[in-house]
Design an enzyme around this catalytic site. Structure first.
Site, PDB file in Angstrom:
ATOM      1  N   GLY A   1      60.059  59.664  62.595  1.00  0.00           N
ATOM      2  CA  GLY A   1      59.055  58.458  62.275  1.00  0.00           C
ATOM      3  C   GLY A   1      59.651  57.039  62.247  1.00  0.00           C
TER       4      GLY A   1
ATOM      5  N   ALA B   1      61.327  53.185  64.457  1.00  0.00           N
ATOM      6  CA  ALA B   1      61.386  53.518  66.183  1.00  0.00           C
ATOM      7  C   ALA B   1      60.028  54.346  66.483  1.00  0.00           C
ATOM      8  CB  ALA B   1      62.524  54.242  66.392  1.00  0.00           C
TER       9      ALA B   1
ATOM     10  N   VAL C   1      67.776  49.680  56.843  1.00  0.00           N
ATOM     11  CA  VAL C   1      68.634  48.754  56.392  1.00  0.00           C
ATOM     12  C   VAL C   1      68.375  47.495  57.356  1.00  0.00           C
ATOM     13  CG1 VAL C   1      70.415  50.347  55.147  1.00  0.00           C
ATOM     14  CG2 VAL C   1      70.831  49.411  57.625  1.00  0.00           C
TER      15      VAL C   1
ATOM     16  N   ALA D   1      66.131  42.242  59.607  1.00  0.00           N
ATOM     17  CA  ALA D   1      65.893  40.966  60.370  1.00  0.00           C
ATOM     18  C   ALA D   1      65.742  41.421  61.731  1.00  0.00           C
ATOM     19  CB  ALA D   1      67.341  40.305  59.941  1.00  0.00           C
TER      20      ALA D   1
ATOM     21  N   LYS E   1      62.364  33.672  59.805  1.00  0.00           N
ATOM     22  CA  LYS E   1      63.816  33.467  60.007  1.00  0.00           C
ATOM     23  C   LYS E   1      63.853  32.590  61.366  1.00  0.00           C
ATOM     24  CE  LYS E   1      67.884  36.163  61.882  1.00  0.00           C
ATOM     25  NZ  LYS E   1      68.091  37.434  62.428  1.00  0.00           N
TER      26      LYS E   1
ATOM     27  N   PRO F   1      70.956  29.224  65.843  1.00  0.00           N
ATOM     28  CA  PRO F   1      69.744  28.912  65.651  1.00  0.00           C
ATOM     29  C   PRO F   1      68.956  29.707  66.962  1.00  0.00           C
ATOM     30  CG  PRO F   1      70.460  27.010  66.772  1.00  0.00           C
ATOM     31  CD  PRO F   1      71.700  27.999  66.418  1.00  0.00           C
TER      32      PRO F   1
ATOM     33  N   THR G   1      69.779  43.144  66.312  1.00  0.00           N
ATOM     34  CA  THR G   1      69.100  43.434  67.780  1.00  0.00           C
ATOM     35  C   THR G   1      68.516  44.762  67.688  1.00  0.00           C
ATOM     36  OG1 THR G   1      71.460  44.395  68.382  1.00  0.00           O
ATOM     37  CG2 THR G   1      70.781  42.125  69.042  1.00  0.00           C
TER      38      THR G   1
END
Length: 505
Positions: free
Chosen positions: A14, A17, A48, A51, A79, A97, A345
């Site tokens: 689970g 992903a 973890v 972002a 963000k 940015p 990423t």
């Protein structure tokens, strides 16, 4: 449905992903395809990576997910980019940015014009010609609408959120779409002796679950892609030496800012990710240069608020599976590879893998042409991100530790070496359109870490200096004025997407 059509998809694992895959398949594939997700409550997720980068907006939109509801459910914030501290040299900082720097002029890239003018007169950092960076500096945020015009239309954004809550949010979405969740721990798999394909997976309770297509979301171990199929792993630790992480959340000391912060340490770097209800913190480091206990002490000593949990330690090897798709198994998430979360990423790799699988969706004949193309495209995605992240380590002037000396002097992949050389010569950057990180991203890191080209592109000399100076002044002023008219980031969240717990509390 044809005789060869996929009838049953089994997702093993689970987390982010698994539930991203389940949600996308349930929304975008034929309803006649049965989708089963197997996961065990006994096995925790890494959780973890909190972002993200802007493409996630398209994924949520594709599923018809309301952005404010998603942020409320995941206690998310906005963000606008990443602040990098102490990467080029100790005491320096810069901002990477989302979105472009300035606007190109007469076919000349903006950064070339900026470079020429900085050689003629003192100019502030290039971040001041970014809508996203200017808003981040002022702690402001506004969501550009579909009819927004420059400079607001140049603001690009992504999210910070609780990855565990995102998985829970997507689980609800997927189950409403008919995905069946089975609680259980995978202990074995049965392979077809002729084709080598997975026929079924066996759970600890003795149940067998058969399927046509298997999605391995089992984490670093790769229970199907590696333990059953022996796919192999391409090790990138020569270029990305960090192989450990320790993470711990803490309380918020102030309203959350609309950016991630990455602070370079003596043997790695520390992340800081503000959510609505807490701060996510972690230290990524090289075990060859820093011991486990010292890493934990370093992280805890640099928390801004009271720790909210015991530190969690992780081990990994940077790299990717030699094949993301092997036989009838497609790996997603950590089972497909791992590139440290320096540029956020990890979730994008999942999203990209899902999108490419949908574009190359097989039938039960599993044509090698489809599989090979998928593997080629996913290799490109991973290697492009790998090279951009290596750039951060290579393009440093730090010489204060063995770790940074090793990074600064290391050999790099040929493709990165070529890009680096073109930049150092005349500030040229060539992107082919499919890369994740565009020109503005490379410019931000290279200039931010003090790597300036010897010359500029001769084409820039055709632009009149007075016109250039006036244009730069007007651009910079327009970004600043627009940012000053935006609401504070926390005010925007409070009005649009604050979690119910925060409202009631």
């Amino acid at each position: 449905m044809s005789d060869h059509a996929i009838r049953k998809i089994v997702i093993v694992g689970g987390g982010t992903a698994g539930w991203m895959a389940a949600s996308a398949f349930s929304a975008l594939l034929e309803r006649s395809i049965e989708i089963i997700l197997v996961e065990s409550d006994e096995i925790g997720t890494v959780g973890v990576g909190e972002a993200t980068i802007p493409p996630l907006i398209a994924f949520n939109s594709m599923l018809g997910i309301n952005e404010d509801e998603f942020l409320s459910a995941t206690r998310g914030t906005f963000k606008l980019g990443i602040e990098f501290v102490d990467w080029g040299a100790v005491g320096e900082s810069y901002f990477h940015p989302f979105g472009p720097h300035g606007q190109d002029f007469r076919g000349v890239a903006f950064h070339q014009l900026y470079l020429r003018e900085t050689a003629r007169q003192p100019l502030p950092d290039i971040r001041h010609w970014s809508m996203s960076a200017t808003a981040a500096e002022l702690g402001r945020f506004a969501r550009p609408g579909p009819t927004a015009r420059p400079p607001l239309s140049q603001l690009a954004y992504a999210f910070h959120f609780d990855a565990g809550l995102y998985a829970r949010f997507l689980r609800s979405y997927a189950e409403k779409n008919g995905v069946i969740r089975i609680e259980g721990k995978l202990v074995d798999a049965s392979l077809n002796p002729e084709s080598g394909h997975v026929r079924s997976v066996k759970l600890a309770n003795g149940n067998d679950i058969a399927g046509d297509l298997f999605i391995d979301c089992s984490g670093f171990r790769g229970l199907l892609i590696e333990e059953q199929l022996g796919t192999g792993y391409e090790d990138w630790s020569h270029w990305l030496p960090c192989d450990r992480a320790v993470a711990v959340p803490c309380g918020l000391a102030s309203p959350p800012e609309p950016f991630t912060r990455s602070t370079a340490r003596s043997a790695g770097w520390q992340w800081r990710i503000p959510l609505q209800h807490r701060m996510g913190n972690g230290l990524v480091y090289s075990s060859a240069h820093l011991e486990r206990r010292a890493a934990e002490d370093l992280l805890v000593a640099n928390l801004e608020g009271k720790g909210l949990a015991d530190p969690k330690h992780l081990s990994f090897t940077a790299g990717r599976r030699r094949k993301a798709w092997n036989a009838n198994v497609v790996s997603l998430g950590l089972s497909s590879g791992f590139v440290e979360p320096l540029e956020s990423t990890s979730i994008h790799f999942i999203q990209s893998g899902i999108a490419k699988l949908l574009a190359l969706f097989p039938d039960r004949r599993f044509d090698p042409v489809e599989r090979n193309e998928y593997n080629r495209q996913m290799a490109d995605v991973f290697e492009d991100a790998r090279d951009f992240i290596i750039l951060h380590y290579k393009a440093t002037r730090r010489d204060d530790s063995d770790f940074w000396n090793d990074c600064r002097t290391m050999d790099v992949p040929d493709g990165l070496a070529a890009k680096f050389g073109l930049w150092q010569s005349k500030g040229r950057l060539f992107r082919e359109g499919r890369e994740l990180f565009g020109t503005a991203s490379w410019v931000a890191v290279l200039l931010g870490q003090g790597i300036r080209p010897a010359e500029t592109d001769p084409a820039v000399n055709a632009i009149d200096p007075d016109i250039a100076r006036d244009m730069l002044d007007k651009m910079r002023s327009s970004y600043r004025q627009m940012a000053e008219h935006m609401p504070p980031h926390w005010d925007f969240i409070s009005r649009a997407c604050l979690a119910p717990e925060a409202i009631s509390g």
